[in-house]
Design a protein around this motif. Sequence first.
Motif, PDB file in Angstrom:
ATOM      1  N   PHE A 187       1.018  -1.113   0.043  1.00 35.51           N
ATOM      2  CA  PHE A 187       0.009  -0.126   0.017  1.00 35.51           C
ATOM      3  C   PHE A 187       0.774   1.157   0.022  1.00 35.51           C
ATOM      4  N   GLY A 188       0.707   2.218  -0.889  1.00 32.32           N
ATOM      5  CA  GLY A 188       1.638   3.435  -1.041  1.00 32.32           C
ATOM      6  C   GLY A 188       1.254   4.231  -2.063  1.00 32.32           C
ATOM      7  N   TYR A 189       1.942   5.404  -1.972  1.00 30.93           N
ATOM      8  CA  TYR A 189       1.553   6.712  -2.634  1.00 30.93           C
ATOM      9  C   TYR A 189       2.856   7.105  -3.490  1.00 30.93           C
ATOM     10  N   ASP A 190       2.210   7.751  -4.470  1.00 29.49           N
ATOM     11  CA  ASP A 190       3.059   8.334  -5.524  1.00 29.49           C
ATOM     12  C   ASP A 190       2.720   9.600  -5.891  1.00 29.49           C
ATOM     13  N   TRP A 191       3.563  10.559  -5.866  1.00 34.43           N
ATOM     14  CA  TRP A 191       3.097  11.848  -6.316  1.00 34.43           C
ATOM     15  C   TRP A 191       4.317  12.762  -6.801  1.00 34.43           C
ATOM     16  N   ARG A 192       4.085  13.805  -7.590  1.00 37.88           N
ATOM     17  CA  ARG A 192       5.322  14.642  -7.984  1.00 37.88           C
ATOM     18  C   ARG A 192       5.221  16.067  -7.519  1.00 37.88           C
ATOM     19  N   GLN A 193       6.569  16.379  -7.192  1.00 35.30           N
ATOM     20  CA  GLN A 193       6.926  17.498  -6.381  1.00 35.30           C
ATOM     21  C   GLN A 193       6.859  18.793  -7.379  1.00 35.30           C
ATOM     22  N   SER A 194       7.483  18.109  -8.766  1.00 37.22           N
ATOM     23  CA  SER A 194       7.380  19.106  -9.930  1.00 37.22           C
ATOM     24  C   SER A 194       7.583  18.413 -11.119  1.00 37.22           C
ATOM     25  N   ASN A 195       7.903  18.825 -12.189  1.00 35.28           N
ATOM     26  CA  ASN A 195       8.043  18.305 -13.347  1.00 35.28           C
ATOM     27  C   ASN A 195       9.289  17.226 -13.386  1.00 35.28           C
ATOM     28  N   ASN A 196      10.252  17.675 -12.493  1.00 33.58           N
ATOM     29  CA  ASN A 196      11.509  17.026 -12.271  1.00 33.58           C
ATOM     30  C   ASN A 196      11.755  15.918 -11.073  1.00 33.58           C
TER      31      ASN A 196
END
Length: 792
Positions: free
Chosen positions: A496-505
């Motif tokens: 069970f986990g999360y995935d996200w982007r802080q910015s395009n990089n």
Amino acid sequence: MYFNPCFIVKSKFAISYIFLLIVLFAIITSCSSVRKVPEGSFLLKKNKIIVNNPEISKEKIEGLIKQKANKKFVGIKFKLAFYNMAKKENPGKFSRFLIRIGEPPVIYDSNAVINTTKRINLFMDNHGFFNSQVDKQIIYNSRKKAIVKYIIKASKPYRINNIYYMIEDEDIKTEVYSKLTNSVIKKNDIYEIDKFDKERERIATYLKNLGYFAFNRDFINFSVDSALNNNQMNVVMQIKNPKLNPKNSNPQNLFHRKYKIRNIYIYPDFNPLVSDSVDKDTAFLEIPQYGNKSLINKYLFVYNNDIKIRPRTFSQSIFINSNDYFNLKDVEQTYNRLSELKNFRFINISFDEPVDDTSRLTKKESILDCKIELSKNKVNYLSTELEGSNSSGYYGIAGNLIFQNKNLFKGAEILNVKLRGVLENQNVISAIASADKPLFNTFETGIDANIEIPKFLIPIKQEYFPKYFKPKTTVSFGFNFQDRPDFRRTITNVGFGYDWRQSNNVQHIFTPISINSVKIYPDSVFKASIDLISDKRLKYQYTDHFILSLKYSFIYTNQEINKKENFTFFRFNLETAGNVLSLYKKCFDNQRNSDGDYEVFNLIYSQYSRIDFDLRRYIYFSNQNSLVLRTAMGWGMPYGNSKQLPYEKSFIAGGANDIRAWRLRSLGPGSYTDPKLDNFDRIGDISMEFNIENRFPIYKILQGALFVDAGNIWLNKPNSQFPGGEFLLDRFLSQIAIGGGFGLRLDFSYFIVRIDAAIPFKDPSKIKERQWVIANSGFRDFVINFGIGYSF
């Protein structure tokens, strides 16, 4: 995959002899092409560029040459040789094949050379070298071959002296002046016409992101005054206001206006074949904007049937906000995010200036309505796969049944289910079991399922998070059953986990719950063999265990999609396991087993920490020629309830994606070597790896590579079973293994088939005086690796 090529030939001299015959035949055949050149004509041998200024790119000049000589590979014109081998009159199948893969002789064309000199002259003018001299020189030889020399005497380049701005709109002038530091055109730079086009595009994009929806690059003009001394020129950039014309008759349209978004119309089941006059249902949704709850986004859904995806899912995927100024970046991000939902075959975003509401129309501002048209994709997919399998160098066949649902709970949740069956021929440790060697002695079956949810699955409203995070929650489950001659094993995985982007990089992956459970049912002979092993590290490969871990990954890349430009990739991973269970056991259940270990579900749980990183630099010399530099290191430390790292969490060396001159899991640790334990995979607590690979084109989809790999694995502590395997500062450099080789890649765009042939250069398992084994190596020492996709 590992493959020993020794069965192909009995001697390395046979391969050398065959290769020499092919090369000699190609040389003779390609040389014979001069006999087929018409009388008075010449075969173009090569083009040569001579330029007196190193600032001028010869590679760019080569791209301007109209007529190029026949292609070479390792100095030989194989394609020309294949073409000459073919029968031209009434060709058979083989001759037609040779013609298709071959290349006809290139006959020198004087008109093509004249056109090339004109193109080079224009190129020089466009890059500031006005009035340069471009000459051609043709050298003919007695073998009916011609060499064309392009001699470029570059003039002194013109440089930009001053840049002046004439901007009619005061608001736009202020905005342009505020970003002059980002200008592509700089004082004292050499004049280049391409930079003026890039500057137009930069300014137009910047203004569109500020709300100037109707602005485009055609409003920007440049004029150049080169009537200065000392090869200098002044540049004037002019940004004009719109002009009146029959289509633009409103006097208020003489100004560049900023546009605000009024309403956002969403057509979730858009069908271009259905007339707009057909009655449609509507639904209205209002959601506060992130960061300012007083501002409301207004979404109006227009649909024919039921809305299959919940409206709030759309709101989190649309970056265009009501009452905000038009922003081109918001439009692009909306396209990307809606595409990532994988529920739409067609996405179109358009903007209209409403004619029914002129109350907000001024000479400086106006309004837009946004229309988002979405054509639905197929929701359920069922497919099958048949593939060759490879596990630690042992081959087999596998079949997969794959099911996918792209809208499981009407929130664009994606369900992936894979049923897998495998037949393999695995190495058998126990003596009795290994006496019988059927074609396949191992059966494996299992199921892998995961759900991808396009939001954070937490009890907090999604509006509290920035949309550009593009959050995703993943829930996964897997069960695998293996039946081998000497044992049976079940493996269960839950995540069970999360995935996200802080910015395009920058991307973050956080998995607070990761469960791995292994249960083994050995036969008596196999159990007796394992009991004879004193080293716990080897025993652990075939021991029941349980892992409850927490993982975190940080990923950085500045790669531009679909652009072959230099970029950097970096990934850092952190994992800890067993700490929560140990805290619980010590506080509430301090009971241990006979060996002094804590257990959960009658399984010893693992406790450790592990970190690793992967740093890569991609350098492009051209679109198809690149150099990749890579450094990867890792370290793991067991503690508490564990004396060794779990087998699946240990580091390995060798194989198709690692140090390719060694078979998978056959290198290390350190300088250790003992053929008696080759039945067991070699694993370590510390890993170092260094790679350098040059990738270059050969012919169409066929690409080549030259590479050197170095590295090894080590243990944290001395181990009597693995002498020389521990990591010591004064010794580890001498224990670095080095190998290299060459490879071929078939690039089918969607995937790449890779074949690498590698040979050891330096083997740390040898005594110090004999570690450089390359001097005594032959063809039989090459290790052939097969893979799908690049190794890094």
